[in-house]
Design an enzyme around this catalytic site. Structure first.
Site, PDB file in Angstrom:
ATOM      1  CD  GLU A  89      -3.017   1.130   2.227  1.00  0.00           C
ATOM      2  OE1 GLU A  89      -2.712   0.621   3.313  1.00  0.00           O
ATOM      3  OE2 GLU A  89      -4.101   1.639   1.984  1.00  0.00           O
ATOM      4  N   GLY A 146       3.452   2.254  10.629  1.00  0.00           N
ATOM      5  CA  GLY A 146       3.350   1.595  11.925  1.00  0.00           C
ATOM      6  C   GLY A 146       2.980   0.136  11.760  1.00  0.00           C
ATOM      7  CG  ASN A 199      -0.012  -6.855   4.143  1.00  0.00           C
ATOM      8  OD1 ASN A 199      -0.068  -6.006   3.272  1.00  0.00           O
ATOM      9  ND2 ASN A 199       0.955  -6.893   5.048  1.00  0.00           N
ATOM     10  CG  HIS A 222      -5.878   0.926  12.731  1.00  0.00           C
ATOM     11  ND1 HIS A 222      -6.375   2.205  12.710  1.00  0.00           N
ATOM     12  CD2 HIS A 222      -5.422   0.692  11.478  1.00  0.00           C
ATOM     13  CE1 HIS A 222      -6.233   2.721  11.499  1.00  0.00           C
ATOM     14  NE2 HIS A 222      -5.647   1.815  10.724  1.00  0.00           N
ATOM     15  CD  GLU A 223      -2.851  -1.928  10.718  1.00  0.00           C
ATOM     16  OE1 GLU A 223      -3.360  -2.137   9.597  1.00  0.00           O
ATOM     17  OE2 GLU A 223      -2.396  -0.811  11.047  1.00  0.00           O
ATOM     18  CG  HIS A 259      -7.703  -1.627   7.961  1.00  0.00           C
ATOM     19  ND1 HIS A 259      -8.507  -0.691   7.365  1.00  0.00           N
ATOM     20  CD2 HIS A 259      -6.643  -0.926   8.453  1.00  0.00           C
ATOM     21  CE1 HIS A 259      -7.953   0.505   7.500  1.00  0.00           C
ATOM     22  NE2 HIS A 259      -6.827   0.399   8.159  1.00  0.00           N
TER      23      HIS A 259
HETATM   24 ZN   LIG Z   1      -5.278   1.706   8.658  1.00  0.00          ZN
END
Ligand SMILES: [Zn+2]
Length: 863
Positions: A142, A276, A280, A312-313, A316
């Site tokens: 990304e 950070g 994926n 957070h990840e 996603h």
């Molecule tokens: Zn993010």
């Protein structure tokens, strides 16, 4: 992705010529068969791929993305016939075009390419990561860097299935989006071949491949195997992340009403990572300080940062990965949503962390960023890689999250959740736009969410709501007006032609029952039940706007703040007052008096809001002559709080209170120049250098920085030695920061040389900002930054040029403002135009506050 926002001097684009351009939509990829053979010693890789595509019309050319790759051979097969293809590169567009002699009919086709590339050291694409022992091959795609690893349709809307095979050294393993389905020896001695299960249909920027001697700590939740994988020597620091991940997965499975869809989940940490963390699909990657925790020495904030990053990840995995934005202009929805969501599983897992208060802190940060006159809108167009990179800012993360938080409170959390579930169900394994999202919430809630979201995402800035109320019999008449708030008094008084539909949540003193009023005009007057002495304008604290009051009404309300307001509401009080100070609508003395009235406050987030502006008042707004008097005020203000908190933790004390002790200690020593605490800081720093485990983790980092501020060359040498032998990422980060705060100007030069040398990794170059922020060495450090700029560009290199230019915003001086603007303009870094405008606004705002308030401050301090 999770960005580093500490004035992140992250990186800069390799190809300053890059002009991104979208691919034609007449060739659609369905699946990729990819085989890679990386050579970790030579830092190269070779690959073969077959892309199964659909041609939507007759053509003899296919254009896809490729950058820094060499093609050995290419061909296209369709209807049983295979043709060799010639290839031409357009490096400016990062594209390659394959051409065949005979036109291909519409329908299915297969593109075959053999290619080679370099494992670069620029932390993007397929790149080399190094430990002291060995090399690793890792990926970060990304936003637009999958094209550096393999020829691809590298845009988020081209979702496809990825079948990945990796040929790696015998002693090594590999991790990717799928599970390992076969592991066979060869080809040749010393190699084995790992084949991974097909990925779900997903965007190319979410592909991940990691090769090396990773070891994994294994666990699981809800039947999903979860691993945290690291270098072998770091494994002991992965336990906390695994525990967090297991708890978070269970929460999301319930919240999203779609069970985690990818069959396994890996978290992987390795040296050399620009952001950070990165979401994926099923293979989330992290920089070391955002995942590794030494439970014996880690601070409260460090644990929370790790837990928040994982949350957070993982958010996603549904929002961003399962449903992906159609184009990068809606990246805010990905990032805003993940930022907004991350607090929820942590509230459930660790109720004593008081995450709901920190959420309001996030809203305050966003309002601050959103107050610059030149701030961008949440939704913004971007076509080139540099412009796309520039969208990953505080507006996409913090403002978007804060607007979602306001809307969630307005429609109610259960209704909002239902809308989210319906949206995900409708668009899973596909793409969607922001409109799809808010139309769904509008439909589920039957409230005008579409109008609210559109107005907050497509207009810059945020409103200030001014409120007046008057008791009339058994009712209270409320008058609301709205205007755009900007940190520029003249522009604010001139006014903006902007109106938002604002769900204002009112708290009348008579009933203490929150009620919503949707303010849709510039000014509205209406009645609420009960005879109220005051009406507060942000019940629950979740509104994305500031409030101001008639002074008499504010005085009546201020008396009740402690007894009546929730911590989430109290967090907002000093912050909204400070906003008025900035534009000259409140005298700074009245603001400092307000802080003193709140001295009994012990909720950490509220205290942080109260002390948030002491650093800038101390460094920039007070005159040099008055600085000692201000330092005395800080001591008078904070000593009673420090005394109440005591010197050391007591048994059973909540972690939050321990962290608060560290905050108050840091402020008192640093801005109150309390001599006793400066001595304590030095003793603590000495102790920490001897044995980090013997020092309270909440004091350690602050003690090092404060000792640096009062330190000499001998201490500097000691810190450099400890930086090189630091055992944990947090310890390393403490020394890295402290080195930027020595007052001696010649040490700033040594810091630059050290940071640009081999002992500090490219990923940590953001720390160059510290000596520039340090007002004692600021002008010297800025000169060093300019001189060393070519070396800085050489060391960091990714599409994030934009972050370097943020440094132009740290000054509070017209000369440095003009010089830094001129300097960055001359560098002509792509994507930085708006960042530089923002930086200029920021410096102007600082100068303006000083002009507006320095005399008031002087008069107040003389009393
Ligand atoms: Zn993010």
């Amino acid at each position: 992705m999770k960005r580093i926002f500490v004035l992140a001097l992250v990186s800069l684009g390799a190809c300053l010529c890059a002009r991104g351009q979208r691919l034609p939509d007449t060739v659609v990829p369905e699946s990729y068969d990819l085989t890679f053979a990386p050579d970790l010693n030579k830092a190269t890789f070779s690959g073969t791929e077959t892309i199964h595509v659909r041609l939507l019309k007759r053509t003899s050319t296919v254009t896809l993305n490729a950058a820094e790759l060499e093609f050995q051979e290419a061909g296209i097969s369709a209807r049983g016939a295979t043709q060799a293809a010639t290839f031409a590169f357009d490096p400016g567009k990062e594209q390659a075009t394959l051409t065949v002699a005979k036109e291909l009919a519409a329908g299915p086709a297969e593109i075959r390419i053999r290619f080679t590339g370099i494992l670069n050291d620029k932390l993007r694409g397929f790149y080399l990561s190094k430990s002291e022992r060995r090399n690793y091959a890792v990926t970060q795609f990304e936003n637009t860097d999958a094209r550096r690893a393999f020829p691809s349709f590298d845009e988020p809307a081209f979702k496809a299935v990825f079948n990945i095979t990796l040929v790696v050294d015998k002693g090594d393993t590999a991790i990717s989006n799928g599970k390992i389905v076969s592991d066979t020896p060869g080809p040749g001695d010393g190699k084995h071949t790992l084949k991974f299960s097909p990925s779900p249909k997903m965007s190319s920027y979410l592909v991940a491949m990691l090769v090396g001697d990773f070891v994994c700590r294994e666990g699981g939740a809800d039947g999903i195997p979860i691993r945290v994988c690291s270098l072998p020597e770091k494994k002991e620091m992965t336990g906390f992340a695994l525990e967090a991940s297991e708890n978070i997965l269970k929460f999301y499975d319930k919240y999203y009403a779609i069970k985690y869809p990818y069959g396994k989940l890996d978290h992987i940490v390795f040296p050399d990572f620009a952001a950070g963390a990165m979401e994926n699909v099923a293979a989330i990657t992290y920089r070391d300080s955002f995942l590794l925790i030494d439970e014996k020495t880690a601070s409260y904030d460090s644990k929370q940062n790790v837990a928040n990053t994982i949350a957070h990840e993982m958010a996603h995995q549904w929002f961003g990965d399962l449903v992906t934005m159609q184009w990068w202009n809606d990246i805010w929805l990905n990032e805003g949503f993940a930022t907004w969501m991350a607090w929820k599983p942590l509230e459930a897992w660790k109720p004593d962390w008081n995450m709901q208060q920190q959420e309001i802190g996030e809203t305050l940060g966003a309002l601050g960023a959103d107050s610059l006159p030149s701030v961008r809108t949440i939704r913004a167009n971007a076509e080139t890689p540099a412009d796309i990179a520039a969208l990953f800012d505080g507006i996409a993360y913090g403002k978007a999250a804060s607007v979602l938080r306001m809307v969630e409170a307005y429609v109610g959390p259960e209704v909002f959740q239902k809308g989210v579930n319906a949206y995900l169900e409708k668009h899973k394994y596909a793409n969607a736009t922001a409109g799809d999202f808010w139309n769904q919430i509008t439909e589920t809630s039957s409230k005008p969410v579409d109008q609210i979201m559109k107005s907050f995402t497509e207009q810059p800035g945020a409103p200030l709501v001014s409120l007046k109320s008057e008791c009339k019999g058994d009712k209270t008449e409320v008058n609301l007006t709205q205007e755009r708030y900007v940190s520029d008094a003249a522009k604010m008084e001139a006014g903006y032609d902007q109106i938002w539909p604002i769900p204002v949540s009112l708290l009348p003193s008579a009933t203490k029952q929150p009620i919503y009023h949707l303010l849709t005009k510039k000014e509205e007057t209406f009645e609420v039940p009960g005879c109220s002495a005051w009406v507060y304008g942000n019940a629950g604290g979740r509104g994305y706007y500031r409030t101001s009051y008639d002074p008499a009404e504010f005085a009546r309300m201020a008396k009740d703040v402690e007894s009546t307001f929730s911590p989430e509401e109290r967090v907002r009080v000093p912050s909204d007052a400070w906003a008025l100070v900035r534009v000259g609508r409140m005298k700074i003395g009245d603001y400092l008096n307000l802080l003193q009235k709140m001295q009994a406050e012990r909720s950490r987030e509220v205290v942080l809001s109260m002390i948030a502006h002491i650093p800038e008042i101390h460094d920039h707004f007070v005159s040099a002559a008055d600085r000692p008097a201000f330092e005395e005020w800080v001591r008078d203000f904070l000593r009673p709080i420090a005394a109440d908190l005591g010197n050391a933790p007591v048994a059973g004390e909540p972690a939050e209170r321990q962290a608060l002790r560290g905050d108050v200690f840091g402020m008192l020593a640093r801005y109150g120049r309390d001599p006793e605490l400066i001595a304590t800081a030095r003793a603590t720093a000495d102790q920490y250098m001897k044995d980090p485990q013997s020092v309270n983790p909440e004091l350690a980092g602050k003690a090092l920085t404060i000792s640096a501020m009062n330190g000499d060359t001998a201490l500097y040498d000691q810190f450099v030695a400890h930086l090189k032998t630091a055992k944990t990422p947090e310890e390393y980060g403490f020394y890295l920061q402290a080195l930027g705060f020595f007052p001696e100007k010649t040490l700033a030069k040594r810091t630059f040389d050290l940071f640009l040398g081999p002992d500090v990794k490219n990923q940590d170059l953001y720390a160059l900002a510290f000596p520039v922020v340090n007002y004692e060495t600021q002008s010297e450090a800025w000169e060093l930054f300019k001189t060393d700029f070519p070396a800085i560009l050489k060391k960091v290199d990714a599409p994030d040029a934009v972050y370097l230019a943020q440094l132009a915003g740290v000054f509070c001086d017209a000369g440095l403002r003009d010089d830094s603007q001129k300097f960055f303009a001359e560098q002509n870094l792509p994507g930085t135009k708006r960042i530089l405008q923002n930086a200029q606004d920021q410096v102007n705002a600082c100068i303006q506050v000083r002009d507006l308030q320095q005399k008031n401050l002087s008069a107040y301090l003389e009393r």
